[in-house]
Design an enzyme around this catalytic site. Structure first.
Site, short mmCIF file in Angstrom:
data_model
loop_
_atom_site.label_atom_id
_atom_site.label_comp_id
_atom_site.label_asym_id
_atom_site.label_seq_id
_atom_site.Cartn_x
_atom_site.Cartn_y
_atom_site.Cartn_z
N GLU A 1 -5.10 -8.50 1.15
CA GLU A 1 -5.72 -8.09 2.43
C GLU A 1 -7.17 -7.75 2.18
OE1 GLU A 1 -4.06 -4.80 4.66
OE2 GLU A 1 -2.02 -5.55 4.32
N GLU B 1 0.80 -1.23 0.00
CA GLU B 1 0.00 0.00 0.00
C GLU B 1 0.84 1.28 0.00
OE1 GLU B 1 -2.53 -0.32 3.41
OE2 GLU B 1 -3.66 -1.99 2.61
O1 IFM Z 1 -3.61 -2.89 9.47
C1 IFM Z 1 -3.60 -2.38 8.16
C2 IFM Z 1 -2.48 -3.03 7.36
O2 IFM Z 1 -1.25 -2.85 7.96
C3 IFM Z 1 -2.43 -2.42 5.98
N1 IFM Z 1 -3.72 -2.47 5.35
C4 IFM Z 1 -4.86 -1.99 6.10
C5 IFM Z 1 -4.89 -2.65 7.46
C6 IFM Z 1 -6.11 -2.15 8.26
O3 IFM Z 1 -6.03 -0.77 8.42
#
Ligand code: IFM
Length: 468
Positions: free
Chosen positions: A368, A182
């Site tokens: 994710e 990200e």
């Molecule tokens: O916890 C974070 C993760 O580190 C990166 N993506 C979003 C998640 C939730 O905010």
């Protein structure tokens, strides 16, 4: 006697048929990141990262929480891997900490850190779990931030060196690598809004950082391939589903600007080899034109092997001159998580089909997806997170719909394996399928963990039945 508790009833209701169809070799995963779970901030030669500095600065993280101890995974990794294996996952996405492996941000790797990650990766292999290793999940060594951080071009070269050395040191134990997690958060939240480390509030610097993160990815791809010719490598972007607040010209233009500054600035150069007109129009004069050099886009668009997609939200964009890039964004209704984020499974189908249609034919992984809820341990000692079960059922169903629509989706990594340090929100937000008691470090698989295990084992039973 039949167990009729809510937990037992819901465990019984988990069924792969109700969720959708997945390829036989679908990767069923859980995900974490180093700073969020490891703790042991001062052990094994680890140096400070920007998140140590940020979280230790009064007023910046919720309740003054830090990752000093977190889930103490550094000391508990063996039992954590046993727990992971008990959940039947086939895959695990973890990150290695740059500031643990290379505390100064340059030069030789720290042997104690290499030994730690080698043990973890060997432990995964011993349990039959395939690792997907993220090389940068936000823990920039503080010495590199002191030299200017991501807004400085040199940081991209430092990352490529680190990634190459990490793959040289660990490449016999892992083949699948995510360069960056990200980059939008690292650049726009870190240097623009200032809500994440290093907490700077300068959107020009954020745009410089964004380009240098893209460059870091491209340079790292070359280094990783040189270190491990058989490597499978990709970058993970958060892809947000953006909808204009109205049909008005202003709101539609705002949605285009938000898409340019959150999605396209990272997807365009990696998959299309250019920054599109929307990105130049939104960000060119605001900083992008300062930093793009001849040859950068060829480096950034070096071929990769998969596209990593993190997805959390649909947001509504409207024109508002008082906001960065003239866009006010609010979470879409109706349902929300404890973070106030929307729960709209169709948004996952939308972003997956969009990535496949507009950006790349590569295999895709949802690296994710997950939700924070106000979980609690009930008097029976159970954590009955029915909202998370519903969330996972909905979003996995949406992933199955994307597959049906032709997306080459190869796996799904729920965020997260464990409750953990949720960055500026500290320990106030729980995303885990496993509850962590931060006082005792006890772990309790929540109902969602039982549900996910059942989903995976039913899928595997169905695959075995077909093969028989
Ligand atoms: O916890 C974070 C993760 O580190 C990166 N993506 C979003 C998640 C939730 O905010």
């Amino acid at each position: 006697m039949t167990d009729t508790t809510p937990a037992a009833r819901l465990r019984a209701e988990a069924s792969v048929e109700k969720v959708g169809s997945f390829p036989q070799d679908f990767r069923w995963g859980l995900a974490t990141a180093a700073y969020q779970i490891e703790g042991a901030a001062l052990e094994g030669g680890r140096g400070p990262s920007i998140w140590d500095t940020f979280s230790h600065t009064p007023g910046l993280s919720h309740h003054g929480d830090t990752g000093d101890i977190a889930c103490d995974h550094y000391h508990r990794w063996e039992s954590d891997l046993d727990l992971l294996a008990s959940l039947a996952v086939t895959d695990y996405r973890l990150s290695v900490s740059w500031s643990r492996l290379q505390p100064s941000g340059r030069g030789d790797l720290n042997p104690a850190a290499v030994a730690f990650y080698r043990e973890v990766l060997a432990g995964l292999a011993a349990r039959g779990i395939r690792p997907l290793v993220t090389l940068y999940h936000w823990d920039l060594p503080q010495p590199l931030e002191d030299e200017g951080g991501w807004p400085v071009r040199e940081t991209a070269y430092r990352f490529a060196e680190f990634a190459t050395k990490a793959v040289e040191a660990l490449g016999d134990l892992a083949t699948d690598w995510v360069t960056l997690n990200e980059p939008w958060c690292s650049s726009f939240l870190g240097y623009g809004k200032g809500a994440h480390a290093p907490g700077r509030q300068d959107y020009r610097a954020a745009i410089h950082a964004a380009h240098h993160l893209n460059l870091a990815h491209g340079l790292a791809v070359a280094g990783i391939r040189a270190a491990q010719p058989g490597a499978s490598v990709g970058v993970t972007n958060i892809v947000t589903d953006i909808v204009a607040a109205s049909e008005s010209t202003d709101d539609r233009a705002a949605a285009v600007r938000l898409d340019a500054s959150s999605n396209r600035i990272f997807l365009d150069p990696v998959y299309l080899g250019e920054y599109s007109a929307a990105v130049w129009d939104t960000l060119g004069e605001r900083g992008l034109a300062d930093v793009v050099q001849d040859g950068d886009l060829a480096i950034i668009s070096a071929p990769t092997d998969f596209a990593g997609v993190n997805h959390y939200q649909r947001v509504i964009a409207s024109h508002d001159d008082s906001q960065p890039f003239g866009v006010l964004e609010v979470p879409a209704e109706p349902a929300t998580t404890s973070f106030g984020w929307s729960v709209i499974p169709a948004s996952l189908t939308a972003v997956l089909t969009r990535v496949a249609r507009e950006f790349t034919p590569l295999p895709v992984y949802v690296t994710e997806n997950g939700a924070s809820y106000d979980d609690y341990v009930d008097p029976n000692g159970d954590v009955v997170d029915t909202e998370r079960v519903d969330y996972l059922r909905g979003y996995l169903g949406a992933a199955a719909e994307a597959i049906e629509a032709g997306v080459d989706l190869r796996g799904y990594y729920a965020w997260s394996f464990l409750d953990n340090f949720e960055w500026a929100e500290g320990y106030s937000k729980r995303f885990g399928l496993v509850w962590v008691d931060y006082r005792t470090q006890e772990r309790i698989p929540k109902l969602s963990a039982h549900w996910y295990r059942r989903l995976i084992t039913e899928h595997q039973a169905a695959v075995a039945h077909l093969a028989a």
